[in-house]
Enzyme design. Structure first.
Site, PDB file in Angstrom:
ATOM      1  N   HIS A 195       0.824  -1.246   0.173  1.00  0.00           N
ATOM      2  CA  HIS A 195      -0.086  -0.116   0.134  1.00  0.00           C
ATOM      3  C   HIS A 195       0.910   1.423  -0.153  1.00  0.00           C
ATOM      4  CE1 HIS A 195      -3.199  -3.097   1.173  1.00  0.00           C
ATOM      5  NE2 HIS A 195      -4.061  -1.982   0.238  1.00  0.00           N
ATOM      6  N   ARG A 302     -10.734   4.120  -1.332  1.00  0.00           N
ATOM      7  CA  ARG A 302      -9.998   3.298   0.170  1.00  0.00           C
ATOM      8  C   ARG A 302     -10.312   4.052   1.308  1.00  0.00           C
ATOM      9  NH1 ARG A 302      -6.041   2.046  -4.188  1.00  0.00           N
ATOM     10  NH2 ARG A 302      -5.446  -0.233  -3.908  1.00  0.00           N
ATOM     11  N   ARG A 338     -15.445   1.869  -0.826  1.00  0.00           N
ATOM     12  CA  ARG A 338     -15.384   0.714  -0.090  1.00  0.00           C
ATOM     13  C   ARG A 338     -15.230   0.745   1.440  1.00  0.00           C
ATOM     14  NH1 ARG A 338      -9.636  -2.538  -1.514  1.00  0.00           N
ATOM     15  NH2 ARG A 338      -8.836  -0.866  -0.068  1.00  0.00           N
ATOM     16  N   GLU A 437     -10.887 -10.735  -4.575  1.00  0.00           N
ATOM     17  CA  GLU A 437      -9.423 -10.657  -4.302  1.00  0.00           C
ATOM     18  C   GLU A 437      -8.855 -11.894  -3.584  1.00  0.00           C
ATOM     19  OE1 GLU A 437      -8.709  -7.015  -2.294  1.00  0.00           O
ATOM     20  OE2 GLU A 437     -10.536  -7.181  -0.891  1.00  0.00           O
ATOM     21  N   ASN A 460      -4.149  -6.847  -6.707  1.00  0.00           N
ATOM     22  CA  ASN A 460      -3.106  -6.824  -5.780  1.00  0.00           C
ATOM     23  C   ASN A 460      -3.157  -7.983  -4.903  1.00  0.00           C
ATOM     24  OD1 ASN A 460      -2.725  -4.433  -7.023  1.00  0.00           O
ATOM     25  ND2 ASN A 460      -3.728  -3.612  -5.433  1.00  0.00           N
ATOM     26  N   ASP A 461      -4.358  -8.196  -4.172  1.00  0.00           N
ATOM     27  CA  ASP A 461      -4.567  -9.218  -3.024  1.00  0.00           C
ATOM     28  C   ASP A 461      -4.675 -10.615  -3.688  1.00  0.00           C
ATOM     29  OD1 ASP A 461      -4.032  -8.029  -0.652  1.00  0.00           O
ATOM     30  OD2 ASP A 461      -5.690  -6.923  -0.849  1.00  0.00           O
ATOM     31  N   CYS A 508      -9.881  -3.108 -10.080  1.00  0.00           N
ATOM     32  CA  CYS A 508      -9.582  -1.873  -9.468  1.00  0.00           C
ATOM     33  C   CYS A 508      -7.979  -2.029  -8.829  1.00  0.00           C
ATOM     34  CB  CYS A 508     -10.542  -1.627  -8.482  1.00  0.00           C
ATOM     35  SG  CYS A 508     -10.629  -2.697  -7.265  1.00  0.00           S
TER      36      CYS A 508
HETATM   37  C1  PEP Z   1      -6.416  -5.081  -4.611  1.00  0.00           C
HETATM   38  O1  PEP Z   1      -6.241  -5.970  -3.621  1.00  0.00           O
HETATM   39  O2  PEP Z   1      -6.103  -5.189  -5.824  1.00  0.00           O
HETATM   40  C2  PEP Z   1      -7.054  -3.730  -4.071  1.00  0.00           C
HETATM   41  C3  PEP Z   1      -7.468  -2.971  -5.021  1.00  0.00           C
HETATM   42  O3  PEP Z   1      -7.233  -3.501  -2.914  1.00  0.00           O
HETATM   43  P1  PEP Z   1      -5.931  -2.938  -1.832  1.00  0.00           P
HETATM   44  O4  PEP Z   1      -4.788  -2.730  -2.705  1.00  0.00           O
HETATM   45  O5  PEP Z   1      -6.474  -1.711  -1.383  1.00  0.00           O
HETATM   46  O6  PEP Z   1      -5.652  -4.025  -0.880  1.00  0.00           O
HETATM   47 MG    MG Z   2      -7.266  -5.480  -1.625  1.00  0.00          MG
END
Ligand code: PEP
Ligand code: MG
Length: 574
Positions: A195, A302, A338, A437, A460-461, A508
């Site tokens: 992050h 976020r 979110r 995710e 990402n997750d 996203c």
């Molecule tokens: C993700 O996990 O891709 C996502 C958009 O959420 P974050 O990056 O805030 O965990």
């Molecule tokens: Mg995420």
């Protein structure tokens, strides 16, 4: 002497400025008077911390090999300072004599030593006081066991920007850079989709992480160049290199200016398919950047950043104001908000989830919200109330189980019922969506499409959990592979199932804003992307050059491949 350090490129662009070495540990030392019976234990605590640091330095010495002789020299110097009786031994005496806690004793002794250094005529020796401070910081970190808070104060005031140099930065630290003169940062550790890296991209400030020893190599006020695209930091560059980078920085600015011409263009493919390009934001003040690139809405707000860097949680009124501000400012365009995704690398100063062995697998996001129903209800009430002022959509993070979706929907119903009883108006038909995710979610989409109005893929997750690699850990960053066949299949499948069920799907995660994946995602049938506003125009440019029908055929074939080289080659050829 110029020194080039290689790390992970996490946020593009070139920054040139003076180093500001941030210290965590020194900022959070408590001054405590300890009971006589605890004095021995306190001395042992300090000795143990020093032993731990000695061990760390030895390990660092072994990994830094002869090729990095500058690093070895620092490590040797630090080992010597650590072993000097003036430091730890004298601090132990202070614990006994003044009954102060280990941290305080160490800082007092450090200050005494620094005073001596300040009065030395020899500039080389005078500079060594920074090494004393760094050694003390290491010991303090070992004593405290966790990083603290970062300030971005400036050193020399000569018009040059500030480059923050840190061992590590939390997303909470980084978000502060929005209000400061920081034009880039470099860290020893960190991963490309941590992050912290995401915040850097959203700020549009160049950053390189995973540089391993930068905190030891750079000195306060050194001139540093950050080359965010190549993942390189150049310390103390000569005039020729500086000039070259100034030129490159101007070239990038020129390219950005050219891209600006696309602002008002619709994002449509050559065969006429309209694509929605939305923005990811962290705070209401990010909205002007979103409007500046004419984004089609906000695909991910976020909200956890409203909850961070403070001692108390934001109440309903404060949250309502924040959500309303964004909804109103977007003037009828969708605003996907979110619910709180706290945990893992995003933590609350005011407590929050307890320390965990595997925080990314722990009480994070919706799990935490369901465990704290009052806090969740407060956020939902604020969101519903704000829905009257724009087109708000609620997005729930980290869902895996049907019962979590059901519990979330029940909580939303409960918030609605309360508001109705209080005669407070809201959008009765507010859409509710879920993040995909966790691999389990992508493999059990029926559960999701039957219950929710839309889906948003958090790549990402999804990558972190599918490939079992910590997105914040630079040691496994090379395994973080968006093109792994398993990832491609999970994404493609989610888009396909959503489309069949008539449930809109967006992406996203960071993949959506990386133009090297735009054609791939288009070919999978993706029609909604959400990314940092700074990436929208580049992605739009790719879309304008693409034919979605042609891409669908090519990507269909690509998805049958599973050899990494073949996949990479096929993606490049798209
Ligand atoms: C993700 O996990 O891709 C996502 C958009 O959420 P974050 O990056 O805030 O965990
Ligand atoms: Mg995420």
């Amino acid at each position: 002497m110029p020194f080039v350090v290689h790390g992970l490129p996490v946020s593009q662009g070139i920054a040139i400025g003076r180093a500001h070495l941030v210290s965590h540990a020194l900022l959070e030392v408590d001054h405590l008077l300890i009971a006589p019976r605890h004095v021995d234990a306190e001395v042992i605590r300090l000795e143990d911390a020093a032993a731990k640091v000695r061990f760390e330095l030895r390990a660092l010495r072994e990994t830094s090999a002869s090729a990095q002789s500058e690093v070895s020299a620092f490590v040797d110097l630090h080992t010597m300072l650590l072993g000097d009786p003036m430091l730890v031994e004298t601090a132990c005496k202070l614990i006994r004599e003044r009954r102060c806690n280990a941290e305080w004793a160490l800082v007092q002794q450090m200050e005494a030593i620094v005073d001596v250094f300040d009065n030395i005529d020899d500039p080389y020796l005078r500079e060594r006081k920074a090494d004393v401070v760094q050694v003390v910081e290491r010991v303090l970190k070992a004593l405290l066991g966790h990083p603290g808070h970062v300030t971005s104060k400036r050193g020399k005031d000569d018009g040059l920007d500030t480059i923050v140099v840190a061992h590590d930065l939390s997303p909470a630290d980084t978000i502060h850079f929005k209000d400061s003169q920081v034009s880039g940062f470099v860290t020893d550790v960190g991963g490309a989709t941590s992050h912290t890296a995401i915040v850097a991209r959203s700020l549009g400030i160049p950053a390189v992480v995973g540089l391993r020893h930068i905190r030891h190599i750079a000195r306060d006020d050194d001139i540093i160049i950050i080359d965010g695209a190549r993942g390189v930091a150049i310390i103390d560059p000569d005039e020729r290199v500086l000039e070259e980078y100034r030129l490159r920085r101007s070239a990038i600015e020129l390219e950005r200016t050219k891209l600006k011409r696309l602002k008002a263009n619709r994002a449509a493919t050559l065969d006429g398919l309209e694509i929605s390009l939305q923005a990811n934001i962290e705070l209401p003040r990010d909205v002007p950047g979103v409007k500046d690139v004419y984004a089609d809405g906000i695909g991910l707000f976020r909200t956890e950043f409203l909850f961070m860097n403070r001692d108390t949680l934001p109440n309903e009124e404060e949250q309502f104001e924040a959500y309303k501000t964004v909804a109103k400012a977007m003037g009828g365009k969708p605003v996907t908000i979110r619910t709180l995704d706290i945990g893992a690398d995003k933590n609350l100063s005011s407590g929050g989830p307890r320390p965990e062995t595997n925080p990314a697998l722990g009480l994070r996001a919706i799990r935490y919200c369901l465990a704290e129903p009052q806090m969740f209800l407060t956020q939902l009430r604020a969101l519903l109330r704000a829905s009257l002022h724009g087109k708000i959509k609620i997005l729930i993070p980290m869902l895996a189980h049907a019962h979590e979706i059901d519990a979330s929907l029940i909580a939303i119903e409960q918030a609605k019922a309360q508001l109705r009883a209080e005669k407070i108006k809201f959008d009765e038909a507010i859409p509710v969506g879920g993040m995909i995710e966790i691999p389990a979610a992508a493999l059990a989409l029926g559960i999701f499409v039957r219950r929710l109005d839309f889906l948003s893929i958090g790549t990402n997750d999804l990558i972190q959990y599918t490939l079992a690699i910590d997105r914040t850990d630079e040691a496994v960053a090379h395994l973080y592979d968006p093109l792994h066949p398993a990832i491609l299949r999970l994404i493609a499948q989610t888009i396909q199932v959503g489309s069949k069920a008539g449930v809109p799907v967006s992406v996203c995660g960071e993949m959506a804003g990386d133009k090297t994946f735009t054609r791939l995602l288009l070919g999978m049938g993706l029609q909604q992307f959400s990314m940092h506003p700074t990436q929208i125009l580049e992605v739009k440019q790719e879309i304008l050059r693409s034919d979605s029908t042609d891409l669908a055929i090519k990507v269909g074939k690509l998805l049958r491949l599973d050899e990494p080289d073949k996949i990479r080659e096929a993606v490049e050829k798209l």
